[in-house]
Design a protein around this motif. Structure first.
Motif, PDB file in Angstrom:
ATOM      1  N   THR A  62       0.839  -1.192   0.000  1.00 37.90           N
ATOM      2  CA  THR A  62       0.000   0.000   0.000  1.00 37.90           C
ATOM      3  C   THR A  62       0.883   1.254   0.000  1.00 37.90           C
ATOM      4  OG1 THR A  62      -0.063   0.074   2.411  1.00 37.90           O
ATOM      5  CG2 THR A  62      -1.793  -1.223   1.296  1.00 37.90           C
ATOM      6  N   PRO A  63       0.359   2.404  -0.463  1.00 39.70           N
ATOM      7  CA  PRO A  63       1.155   3.638  -0.453  1.00 39.70           C
ATOM      8  C   PRO A  63       1.605   4.046   0.934  1.00 39.70           C
ATOM      9  CG  PRO A  63      -0.728   3.867  -1.915  1.00 39.70           C
ATOM     10  CD  PRO A  63      -0.932   2.562  -1.163  1.00 39.70           C
ATOM     11  N   LYS A  64       0.746   3.760   1.937  1.00 39.10           N
ATOM     12  CA  LYS A  64       1.101   4.162   3.302  1.00 39.10           C
ATOM     13  C   LYS A  64       2.364   3.465   3.777  1.00 39.10           C
ATOM     14  CE  LYS A  64      -0.884   4.398   7.925  1.00 39.10           C
ATOM     15  NZ  LYS A  64      -2.067   4.118   8.754  1.00 39.10           N
ATOM     16  N   VAL A  65       2.491   2.186   3.419  1.00 38.75           N
ATOM     17  CA  VAL A  65       3.660   1.420   3.865  1.00 38.75           C
ATOM     18  C   VAL A  65       4.939   1.890   3.172  1.00 38.75           C
ATOM     19  CG1 VAL A  65       4.657  -0.892   3.927  1.00 38.75           C
ATOM     20  CG2 VAL A  65       2.229  -0.578   4.393  1.00 38.75           C
ATOM     21  N   LEU A  66       4.846   2.302   1.904  1.00 35.87           N
ATOM     22  CA  LEU A  66       6.043   2.611   1.119  1.00 35.87           C
ATOM     23  C   LEU A  66       6.413   4.094   1.100  1.00 35.87           C
ATOM     24  CD1 LEU A  66       5.280   0.331  -1.967  1.00 35.87           C
ATOM     25  CD2 LEU A  66       6.714  -0.196   0.008  1.00 35.87           C
ATOM     26  N   ARG A  67       5.535   4.986   1.614  1.00 38.76           N
ATOM     27  CA  ARG A  67       5.795   6.430   1.479  1.00 38.76           C
ATOM     28  C   ARG A  67       7.086   6.848   2.185  1.00 38.76           C
ATOM     29  NH1 ARG A  67       1.116   8.001   2.685  1.00 38.76           N
ATOM     30  NH2 ARG A  67       0.392   8.315   0.542  1.00 38.76           N
ATOM     31  N   GLU A  68       7.393   6.227   3.299  1.00 38.00           N
ATOM     32  CA  GLU A  68       8.588   6.628   4.069  1.00 38.00           C
ATOM     33  C   GLU A  68       9.888   6.108   3.458  1.00 38.00           C
ATOM     34  OE1 GLU A  68       7.994   5.290   7.996  1.00 38.00           O
ATOM     35  OE2 GLU A  68       6.350   6.698   8.431  1.00 38.00           O
ATOM     36  N   GLN A  69       9.803   5.302   2.418  1.00 36.05           N
ATOM     37  CA  GLN A  69      10.999   4.700   1.836  1.00 36.05           C
ATOM     38  C   GLN A  69      11.622   5.539   0.714  1.00 36.05           C
ATOM     39  OE1 GLN A  69      12.158   2.041   3.371  1.00 36.05           O
ATOM     40  NE2 GLN A  69      10.349   2.148   4.708  1.00 36.05           N
ATOM     41  N   ILE A  70      10.999   6.662   0.352  1.00 37.49           N
ATOM     42  CA  ILE A  70      11.555   7.533  -0.686  1.00 37.49           C
ATOM     43  C   ILE A  70      11.719   8.935  -0.129  1.00 37.49           C
ATOM     44  CG2 ILE A  70      10.567   6.177  -2.569  1.00 37.49           C
ATOM     45  CD1 ILE A  70       8.368   8.272  -2.808  1.00 37.49           C
ATOM     46  N   GLU A  71      12.527   9.741  -0.827  1.00 34.79           N
ATOM     47  CA  GLU A  71      12.779  11.118  -0.400  1.00 34.79           C
ATOM     48  C   GLU A  71      11.501  11.935  -0.513  1.00 34.79           C
ATOM     49  OE1 GLU A  71      15.472  12.564   0.799  1.00 34.79           O
ATOM     50  OE2 GLU A  71      16.744  10.774   0.699  1.00 34.79           O
TER      51      GLU A  71
END
Length: 416
Positions: A62-71
């Motif tokens: 989901t976007p919520k899980v992956l949002r913190e993995q990019i700048e």
């Protein structure tokens, strides 16, 4: 010249800044772009790794899980194997930097970043480079002005020195500037100034000596001419004319001697001569002057002496001593010849007060006089005597006794 030095220095600095500044801008621009591209690619690789691990574990993506993995500010889109699409962030407008990575489970991750961020970074870098270049130009201007002043000021000073030297002021300045080439020019100018000063001193000395030394023979010559004008006897006229011609010859010799001494005081033309003849000639020449003052000139001592020297110069020395005795002395003027060792001596004395104690040996210095006179006579007489290898001394102050020492002619040992 100062402007040329500043302009040439600035031109060199600007060329260097342009070449190295342009190269630095190109290198920094590529470095920033490559760094941004690598950062985007790193985000894509990291997202692919996380998505693969979650798909293998049966977890949802989901976007919520992956949002913190990019700048922050970047956009990512993930195309899943089931053709589902997951988007993270807001897609940037305009030109972008992107990186795409395929996953092991069939997914594809694409990360995008706005190129405006890279442009701002490049702009900041160029501003820094421009500021450094401006500081370099300002420093170059300051250095050029200082260097131009350091070089132009000595040249201006040297020009003033040369102008002052040409205007007749030969005083050396002895000023140096710390620049070898300019110091060399200053050395040459100072040496030239010293040579010119010596030449001017010699010329002035020659003029003073000539005016003083020619006065005596000219006075004696005028007296002879007066004698000729006052007599009608042909024999007397002939005799006086012969004496006058002899005085003219001695006058010529005095002039030649002064010119020779002005060039080289030691370049005498000494010869062996009859000292009695010179003494006799001077007594005859000065007898009319002594009689006009009610005084007498007498001679005593050893006769038949032959000395080594220049007869004209010796006659001039004796004339100076006799004239001083008649002018400053009193009573009888006595000339006495004697021998001491290998030298012939002519003493000139009178019965006057002599030389004051405060003068002493200084009486031979130029401009030193015990009376209202030039103070040149005895100084020139000593120079003439020394030029022939002799010497002139004050043997006694009261009554005054001056002595001229001359080398005697070597006797022929074959004559018994």
């Amino acid at each position: 010249m100062r402007r040329r030095l500043i302009n040439s220095t600035l031109a060199v600095v600007l060329v260097v800044i342009a070449v190295f500044g342009l190269s630095l801008v190109i290198v920094e621009t590529r470095t920033i772009e490559n760094s941004a591209q690598e950062s985007v690619s790193s985000d894509a690789v990291r997202l692919v790794s996380i998505v693969d691990s979650r798909l293998l574990g049966g977890e949802g993506v989901t976007p919520k899980v992956l949002r913190e993995q990019i700048e922050p500010g970047r956009y990512a889109v993930i195309r899943m194997p089931d053709h589902r699409t997951v988007e993270i962030g807001k897609r940037p407008a305009g030109s972008v930097i992107s990186a795409e990575e395929p996953g092991e489970q069939g997914e594809v991750v694409r990360v995008e970043a706005s190129r405006s961020t890279v442009s701002r970074e490049i702009g900041r870098t160029m501003l820094i480079i421009l500021a450094v270049a401006l500081l370099a130009v300002l420093a170059a201007v300051a250095l050029a002005v200082r260097q131009a002043h350091r070089l132009s000021a000595p040249l201006t000073d040297l020009a003033e020195t040369a102008e002052r030297l040409g205007s007749g002021d030969p005083r050396p300045r002895h000023r140096r500037y710390g620049v070898p080439e300019l110091d060399r020019v200053a050395d040459v100018l100072d040496a030239s100034a010293e040579r010119i000063a010596r030449m001017l001193t010699a010329e002035r000395r020659l003029a003073a000596d000539a005016s003083h030394q020619l006065r005596t023979p000219l006075t004696a010559l005028s007296m002879r001419l007066e004698e000729i004008t006052l007599t009608d006897d042909p024999e007397t006229v002939k005799e006086e004319a012969t004496i006058a011609l002899g005085q003219v010859e001695r006058l010529t010799d005095v002039v030649q001697r002064l010119l020779t001494n002005s060039r080289d005081p030691r370049s005498g033309s000494a010869v062996a001569f009859d000292l009695d003849e010179v003494v006799k000639q001077q007594i005859e020449e000065w007898r009319p002057a002594s009689r006009s003052e009610g005084r007498a000139i007498v001679r005593s001592g050893k006769k038949g002496l032959r000395a080594v020297g220049t007869p004209g110069a010796v006659a001039q020395v004796l004339a100076t001593l006799i004239e001083n005795s008649l002018m400053h002395g009193d009573g009888t003027v006595a000339l006495r010849t004697r021998v001491t060792g290998n030298q012939a001596v002519v003493e000139v004395s009178d019965e006057g007060p002599g030389v004051s104690p405060d003068l002493g040996a200084r009486v031979f210095e130029r401009t030193v006089s015990g009376r209202n006179s030039t103070g040149l006579g005895l100084a020139v007489a000593r120079d003439l005597a020394e030029a022939d290898g002799g010497r002139l001394e004050l043997l006694q102050q009261h009554p005054p006794v001056f002595a001229l020492f001359l080398s005697r002619e070597a006797e022929d040992p074959s004559v018994s």
